[in-house]
Motif scaffolding. Sequence first.
Motif, PDB file in Angstrom:
ATOM      1  N   VAL A  78      91.148  46.721 -16.135  1.00 11.37           N
ATOM      2  CA  VAL A  78      90.171  46.700 -17.271  1.00 11.37           C
ATOM      3  C   VAL A  78      88.866  46.426 -16.841  1.00 11.37           C
ATOM      4  CG1 VAL A  78      89.526  45.165 -19.467  1.00 11.37           C
ATOM      5  CG2 VAL A  78      91.932  46.270 -19.232  1.00 11.37           C
ATOM      6  N   LEU A  79      88.783  45.448 -15.764  1.00 11.20           N
ATOM      7  CA  LEU A  79      87.493  45.057 -15.018  1.00 11.20           C
ATOM      8  C   LEU A  79      86.951  46.393 -14.372  1.00 11.20           C
ATOM      9  CD1 LEU A  79      88.516  41.685 -13.661  1.00 11.20           C
ATOM     10  CD2 LEU A  79      86.823  41.753 -15.355  1.00 11.20           C
ATOM     11  N   ASN A  80      87.812  47.073 -13.911  1.00 13.10           N
ATOM     12  CA  ASN A  80      87.279  47.941 -12.850  1.00 13.10           C
ATOM     13  C   ASN A  80      86.824  49.382 -13.814  1.00 13.10           C
ATOM     14  OD1 ASN A  80      87.134  49.782 -10.458  1.00 13.10           O
ATOM     15  ND2 ASN A  80      88.610  50.729 -11.322  1.00 13.10           N
ATOM     16  N   ARG A  81      87.415  49.690 -15.096  1.00 11.90           N
ATOM     17  CA  ARG A  81      87.037  50.673 -15.941  1.00 11.90           C
ATOM     18  C   ARG A  81      86.113  50.497 -17.147  1.00 11.90           C
ATOM     19  NH1 ARG A  81      93.026  53.909 -17.071  1.00 11.90           N
ATOM     20  NH2 ARG A  81      93.860  53.622 -15.237  1.00 11.90           N
ATOM     21  N   ALA A  82      85.925  49.112 -17.415  1.00 14.09           N
ATOM     22  CA  ALA A  82      84.926  48.875 -18.215  1.00 14.09           C
ATOM     23  C   ALA A  82      83.981  47.842 -18.023  1.00 14.09           C
ATOM     24  CB  ALA A  82      85.843  48.298 -19.528  1.00 14.09           C
ATOM     25  N   PRO A  83      83.193  48.101 -16.963  1.00 14.43           N
ATOM     26  CA  PRO A  83      82.294  46.901 -16.435  1.00 14.43           C
ATOM     27  C   PRO A  83      81.430  46.408 -17.675  1.00 14.43           C
ATOM     28  CG  PRO A  83      81.765  49.242 -15.601  1.00 14.43           C
ATOM     29  CD  PRO A  83      83.129  49.273 -16.302  1.00 14.43           C
ATOM     30  N   ASP A  84      81.235  47.140 -18.566  1.00 14.55           N
ATOM     31  CA  ASP A  84      80.260  46.807 -19.667  1.00 14.55           C
ATOM     32  C   ASP A  84      80.821  45.524 -20.400  1.00 14.55           C
ATOM     33  OD1 ASP A  84      82.090  49.115 -20.463  1.00 14.55           O
ATOM     34  OD2 ASP A  84      81.654  48.544 -22.406  1.00 14.55           O
ATOM     35  N   LEU A  85      82.219  45.343 -20.376  1.00 13.64           N
ATOM     36  CA  LEU A  85      82.503  44.354 -20.946  1.00 13.64           C
ATOM     37  C   LEU A  85      82.118  42.727 -20.478  1.00 13.64           C
ATOM     38  CD1 LEU A  85      86.393  45.585 -21.822  1.00 13.64           C
ATOM     39  CD2 LEU A  85      84.599  45.355 -23.540  1.00 13.64           C
ATOM     40  N   PRO A  86      82.069  41.993 -21.318  1.00 13.36           N
ATOM     41  CA  PRO A  86      81.292  40.683 -20.749  1.00 13.36           C
ATOM     42  C   PRO A  86      82.468  39.698 -20.526  1.00 13.36           C
ATOM     43  CG  PRO A  86      81.103  40.534 -23.118  1.00 13.36           C
ATOM     44  CD  PRO A  86      81.856  42.017 -23.036  1.00 13.36           C
ATOM     45  N   VAL A  87      83.255  40.109 -19.558  1.00 10.63           N
ATOM     46  CA  VAL A  87      84.431  39.259 -18.885  1.00 10.63           C
ATOM     47  C   VAL A  87      83.754  38.441 -17.878  1.00 10.63           C
ATOM     48  CG1 VAL A  87      86.523  39.345 -17.600  1.00 10.63           C
ATOM     49  CG2 VAL A  87      85.932  41.135 -19.104  1.00 10.63           C
ATOM     50  N   ILE A  88      83.926  36.972 -18.108  1.00  9.17           N
ATOM     51  CA  ILE A  88      83.535  35.870 -17.245  1.00  9.17           C
ATOM     52  C   ILE A  88      84.434  35.395 -16.187  1.00  9.17           C
ATOM     53  CG2 ILE A  88      81.786  35.227 -18.593  1.00  9.17           C
ATOM     54  CD1 ILE A  88      83.554  32.941 -19.262  1.00  9.17           C
ATOM     55  N   HIS A  89      85.931  35.508 -16.447  1.00 13.14           N
ATOM     56  CA  HIS A  89      86.949  35.370 -15.481  1.00 13.14           C
ATOM     57  C   HIS A  89      88.322  35.975 -16.088  1.00 13.14           C
ATOM     58  CE1 HIS A  89      87.649  32.453 -12.329  1.00 13.14           C
ATOM     59  NE2 HIS A  89      89.004  32.350 -12.597  1.00 13.14           N
ATOM     60  N   ALA A  90      89.404  36.127 -15.134  1.00 12.90           N
ATOM     61  CA  ALA A  90      90.545  36.546 -15.296  1.00 12.90           C
ATOM     62  C   ALA A  90      91.638  35.970 -14.955  1.00 12.90           C
ATOM     63  CB  ALA A  90      90.619  38.150 -14.953  1.00 12.90           C
ATOM     64  N   PHE A  91      92.531  35.271 -15.336  1.00 13.20           N
ATOM     65  CA  PHE A  91      93.658  34.546 -15.062  1.00 13.20           C
ATOM     66  C   PHE A  91      94.901  35.456 -14.667  1.00 13.20           C
ATOM     67  CE2 PHE A  91      91.030  31.154 -17.138  1.00 13.20           C
ATOM     68  CZ  PHE A  91      90.988  30.409 -15.953  1.00 13.20           C
ATOM     69  N   PRO A 191      84.975  36.497  -7.153  1.00 12.10           N
ATOM     70  CA  PRO A 191      84.811  35.154  -7.803  1.00 12.10           C
ATOM     71  C   PRO A 191      85.143  34.816  -9.225  1.00 12.10           C
ATOM     72  CG  PRO A 191      83.014  36.150  -6.705  1.00 12.10           C
ATOM     73  CD  PRO A 191      84.089  37.424  -6.872  1.00 12.10           C
ATOM     74  N   LYS A 192      85.462  36.001  -9.944  1.00 12.08           N
ATOM     75  CA  LYS A 192      86.004  35.623 -11.249  1.00 12.08           C
ATOM     76  C   LYS A 192      87.362  36.014 -11.684  1.00 12.08           C
ATOM     77  CE  LYS A 192      83.326  38.626 -13.153  1.00 12.08           C
ATOM     78  NZ  LYS A 192      82.738  39.831 -14.092  1.00 12.08           N
ATOM     79  N   LEU A 193      88.194  35.752 -10.366  1.00  9.15           N
ATOM     80  CA  LEU A 193      89.628  35.890 -10.558  1.00  9.15           C
ATOM     81  C   LEU A 193      90.473  34.694 -10.146  1.00  9.15           C
ATOM     82  CD1 LEU A 193      90.033  39.530  -8.696  1.00  9.15           C
ATOM     83  CD2 LEU A 193      89.901  39.021 -11.356  1.00  9.15           C
ATOM     84  N   THR A 194      91.355  34.236 -10.792  1.00  8.15           N
ATOM     85  CA  THR A 194      92.366  33.376 -10.314  1.00  8.15           C
ATOM     86  C   THR A 194      93.763  33.738 -10.369  1.00  8.15           C
ATOM     87  OG1 THR A 194      90.972  31.408 -11.200  1.00  8.15           O
ATOM     88  CG2 THR A 194      93.455  31.205 -10.865  1.00  8.15           C
ATOM     89  N   PHE A 195      94.483  33.608  -9.171  1.00  3.99           N
ATOM     90  CA  PHE A 195      95.790  34.112  -8.999  1.00  3.99           C
ATOM     91  C   PHE A 195      96.791  32.929  -9.065  1.00  3.99           C
ATOM     92  CE2 PHE A 195      93.197  37.567  -7.120  1.00  3.99           C
ATOM     93  CZ  PHE A 195      93.688  38.805  -7.546  1.00  3.99           C
ATOM     94  N   TYR A 196      97.988  33.250  -9.839  1.00  8.03           N
ATOM     95  CA  TYR A 196      98.834  32.011  -9.756  1.00  8.03           C
ATOM     96  C   TYR A 196     100.253  32.730  -9.522  1.00  8.03           C
ATOM     97  CZ  TYR A 196     100.942  27.660 -11.242  1.00  8.03           C
ATOM     98  OH  TYR A 196     101.666  26.262 -11.300  1.00  8.03           O
ATOM     99  N   TYR A 197     100.848  32.239  -8.050  1.00  8.64           N
ATOM    100  CA  TYR A 197     102.111  33.080  -7.863  1.00  8.64           C
ATOM    101  C   TYR A 197     103.074  31.941  -7.893  1.00  8.64           C
ATOM    102  CZ  TYR A 197      99.787  37.090  -5.637  1.00  8.64           C
ATOM    103  OH  TYR A 197      99.066  38.271  -5.439  1.00  8.64           O
ATOM    104  N   GLY A 198     104.379  32.440  -8.222  1.00  9.75           N
ATOM    105  CA  GLY A 198     105.614  31.628  -8.153  1.00  9.75           C
ATOM    106  C   GLY A 198     106.361  31.474  -6.970  1.00  9.75           C
ATOM    107  N   LYS A 199     106.805  30.547  -6.383  1.00  7.33           N
ATOM    108  CA  LYS A 199     107.588  29.969  -5.218  1.00  7.33           C
ATOM    109  C   LYS A 199     108.875  30.832  -5.219  1.00  7.33           C
ATOM    110  CE  LYS A 199     106.212  25.683  -3.131  1.00  7.33           C
ATOM    111  NZ  LYS A 199     106.749  24.479  -2.646  1.00  7.33           N
ATOM    112  N   THR A 200     109.628  31.312  -6.195  1.00  5.01           N
ATOM    113  CA  THR A 200     110.876  31.728  -6.311  1.00  5.01           C
ATOM    114  C   THR A 200     110.655  33.026  -7.002  1.00  5.01           C
ATOM    115  OG1 THR A 200     111.788  30.432  -7.929  1.00  5.01           O
ATOM    116  CG2 THR A 200     112.182  29.744  -5.683  1.00  5.01           C
TER     117      THR A 200
END
Length: 255
Positions: A78-91, A191-200
């Motif tokens: 979505v970030l890549n295809r729609a740069p016009d959208l006012p996205v400030i962050h993605a979790f 800068p506007k991305l946060t990744f959250y991975y699981g241990k298992t």
Amino acid sequence: MKSRFPVWIISHAGFSVTPKSKKILTAPQESNAQRIEDIYGLHGQIEHKIAFLRTHVPEGVKLILIGHSVGSYIALHVLNRAPDLPVIHAFLLFPTIERMSESPNGKIATPLLCWFRYMLYATSYLFLKPCPEIIKSFVIHKVLEKMSFKSELPLTDVLQPFCLANAAYLGSQEMIRVVKRDDDIIKEHLPKLTFYYGKTDAWCPIKYYEDMKKDFPEGNIYLCEKGIPHAFVLGFYQEMASIVADWINNRLPRK
């Protein structure tokens, strides 16, 4: 003082039965269901989310995307295809954004989804379609009860042949297409991305987290220390919601 935010939750197209009076997507000025190619596939699901955001979110509202599992892949695109959208962050929570078929779960799911899903189609139409809704509701209630999961929403769509077929089709495309990590997209929006991975997490082995940390050392890339599973919605939804709410309230700029 904590802030309050409006929340839009977007289902995958075809994962629930659309009322006869509605269309999958109502977007007179944008792409609608008939104009999105292969709407139930991975490409179509991405375009479906973009069309929803452009059509139903008020103009000028800043957006925070929260994607879980393949929703993380969709959020990146979505970030890549729609740069016009006012996205400030993605979790991106427990993000299945690469090598899905190589993961422990993927090795089991790939043959089932890619080779045997037609058997699922036939079986579901033969046995589930004629099954009364009250029986479907009872079965789902008992399964959720065993999992200690409570829901105020009707979930009988889970046992609808139409929805099962679309879920299996999307799953097969994920196994085939979600292979190489989209590093160019990640680098552009890091800068506007946060990744959250699981241990298992059997969909995202810890090696995927380690590779991300190595390749993007300056990124917001975290490993869960709370034992939250990939399918957190089944028992850890409050814990996950608290983590994301804390990020939004304390780490994002207010301007």
